[in-house]
Design an enzyme around this catalytic site. Sequence first.
Site, PDB file in Angstrom:
ATOM      1  CB  THR A  51     -78.321 -74.825  -0.133  1.00  0.00           C
ATOM      2  OG1 THR A  51     -77.499 -74.082  -1.025  1.00  0.00           O
ATOM      3  CG2 THR A  51     -77.922 -74.554   1.309  1.00  0.00           C
ATOM      4  NE  ARG A  52     -79.776 -81.668  -4.065  1.00  0.00           N
ATOM      5  CZ  ARG A  52     -80.054 -82.930  -4.395  1.00  0.00           C
ATOM      6  NH1 ARG A  52     -80.563 -83.753  -3.496  1.00  0.00           N
ATOM      7  NH2 ARG A  52     -79.846 -83.351  -5.619  1.00  0.00           N
TER       8      ARG A  52
ATOM      9  CG  ASP B  63     -75.162 -64.729   2.029  1.00  0.00           C
ATOM     10  OD1 ASP B  63     -74.344 -65.628   1.771  1.00  0.00           O
ATOM     11  OD2 ASP B  63     -75.077 -63.577   1.546  1.00  0.00           O
TER      12      ASP B  63
HETATM   13  N1  LIG Z   1     -88.019 -71.878  -3.784  1.00  0.00           N
HETATM   14  C1  LIG Z   1     -87.660 -72.131  -2.524  1.00  0.00           C
HETATM   15  N2  LIG Z   1     -88.582 -72.556  -1.635  1.00  0.00           N
HETATM   16  C2  LIG Z   1     -88.258 -72.805  -0.350  1.00  0.00           C
HETATM   17  N3  LIG Z   1     -87.001 -72.670   0.148  1.00  0.00           N
HETATM   18  C3  LIG Z   1     -86.034 -72.272  -0.694  1.00  0.00           C
HETATM   19  C4  LIG Z   1     -86.305 -71.981  -2.086  1.00  0.00           C
HETATM   20  N4  LIG Z   1     -85.152 -71.560  -2.655  1.00  0.00           N
HETATM   21  C5  LIG Z   1     -84.216 -71.617  -1.689  1.00  0.00           C
HETATM   22  N5  LIG Z   1     -84.734 -72.039  -0.509  1.00  0.00           N
HETATM   23  C6  LIG Z   1     -84.039 -72.226   0.781  1.00  0.00           C
HETATM   24  O1  LIG Z   1     -82.825 -71.522   0.765  1.00  0.00           O
HETATM   25  C7  LIG Z   1     -81.717 -72.433   0.883  1.00  0.00           C
HETATM   26  C8  LIG Z   1     -80.580 -71.928   0.013  1.00  0.00           C
HETATM   27  O2  LIG Z   1     -81.039 -71.844  -1.335  1.00  0.00           O
HETATM   28  P1  LIG Z   1     -80.114 -72.128  -2.607  1.00  0.00           P
HETATM   29  O3  LIG Z   1     -79.726 -73.548  -2.637  1.00  0.00           O
HETATM   30  O4  LIG Z   1     -80.851 -71.594  -3.783  1.00  0.00           O
HETATM   31  O5  LIG Z   1     -78.815 -71.272  -2.248  1.00  0.00           O
HETATM   32  P2  LIG Z   1     -77.958 -70.253  -3.124  1.00  0.00           P
HETATM   33  O6  LIG Z   1     -77.945 -70.720  -4.550  1.00  0.00           O
HETATM   34  O7  LIG Z   1     -76.681 -70.023  -2.430  1.00  0.00           O
HETATM   35  O8  LIG Z   1     -78.846 -68.954  -3.025  1.00  0.00           O
HETATM   36  P3  LIG Z   1     -78.408 -67.434  -3.333  1.00  0.00           P
HETATM   37  O9  LIG Z   1     -77.025 -67.481  -3.902  1.00  0.00           O
HETATM   38  O10 LIG Z   1     -79.485 -66.930  -4.258  1.00  0.00           O
HETATM   39  O11 LIG Z   1     -78.482 -66.758  -1.996  1.00  0.00           O
HETATM   40  C9  LIG Z   1     -82.286 -73.793   0.467  1.00  0.00           C
HETATM   41  O12 LIG Z   1     -81.572 -74.855   1.092  1.00  0.00           O
HETATM   42  C10 LIG Z   1     -83.724 -73.707   0.982  1.00  0.00           C
HETATM   43  O13 LIG Z   1     -83.799 -73.994   2.363  1.00  0.00           O
END
Ligand SMILES: Nc1ncnc2c1ncn2[C@@H]1O[C@H](COP(=O)(O)OP(=O)(O)OP(=O)(O)O)[C@@H](O)[C@H]1O
Length: 122
Positions: free
Chosen positions: A37-38, A70
């Site tokens: 995820t990004r 999650d």
């Molecule tokens: N600013 C955003 N706008 C739209 N979708 C987002 C955004 N931030 C996160 N997402 C969605 O959430 C998914 C997971 O986010 P992220 O890559 O930040 O995971 P993470 O770092 O494990 O998050 P966390 O640990 O805070 O739960 C992304 O692939 C995207 O689909």
Amino acid sequence: MDIVFANEKELLSLYPGASFEEACASLKTECGLAAITRSEKGSIILEGDRAIAVPAIPIERLVDATGAGDLYAAGFLFGLATGRDLETCGRLGSLAASEVIAHVGPRPLRPLAEFAELHGLL
Ligand SMILES: Nc1ncnc2c1ncn2[C@@H]1O[C@H](COP(=O)(O)OP(=O)(O)OP(=O)(O)O)[C@@H](O)[C@H]1O
Ligand SMILES: [Mg+2]
């Protein structure tokens, strides 16, 4: 490992010194299926020789990112468990994540099945 879920930082921590592309290539050799995820850039699903880029769902305002990873995994695994293709799995993940980051708290405020139906994913 059957499936790896990781954000970019977690992926890079597995392969110190590697670029994002190098880390993806290494992970592919160790794991049959991965979803990286990004945040607002969405996610990349790695399976065999394939790398499927899945967009994030645009949100009006990021309120609280807690639970994004999650909920992405929850949506993705729901799709996988119900036999959907990997791109749809990723889209279900993006959609579930987009619901919880638009408000405070990591639990959805609306039924996610209805939300997915609205987006033509169910
Ligand atoms: N600013 C955003 N706008 C739209 N979708 C987002 C955004 N931030 C996160 N997402 C969605 O959430 C998914 C997971 O986010 P992220 O890559 O930040 O995971 P993470 O770092 O494990 O998050 P966390 O640990 O805070 O739960 C992304 O692939 C995207 O689909
Ligand atoms: Mg996370």
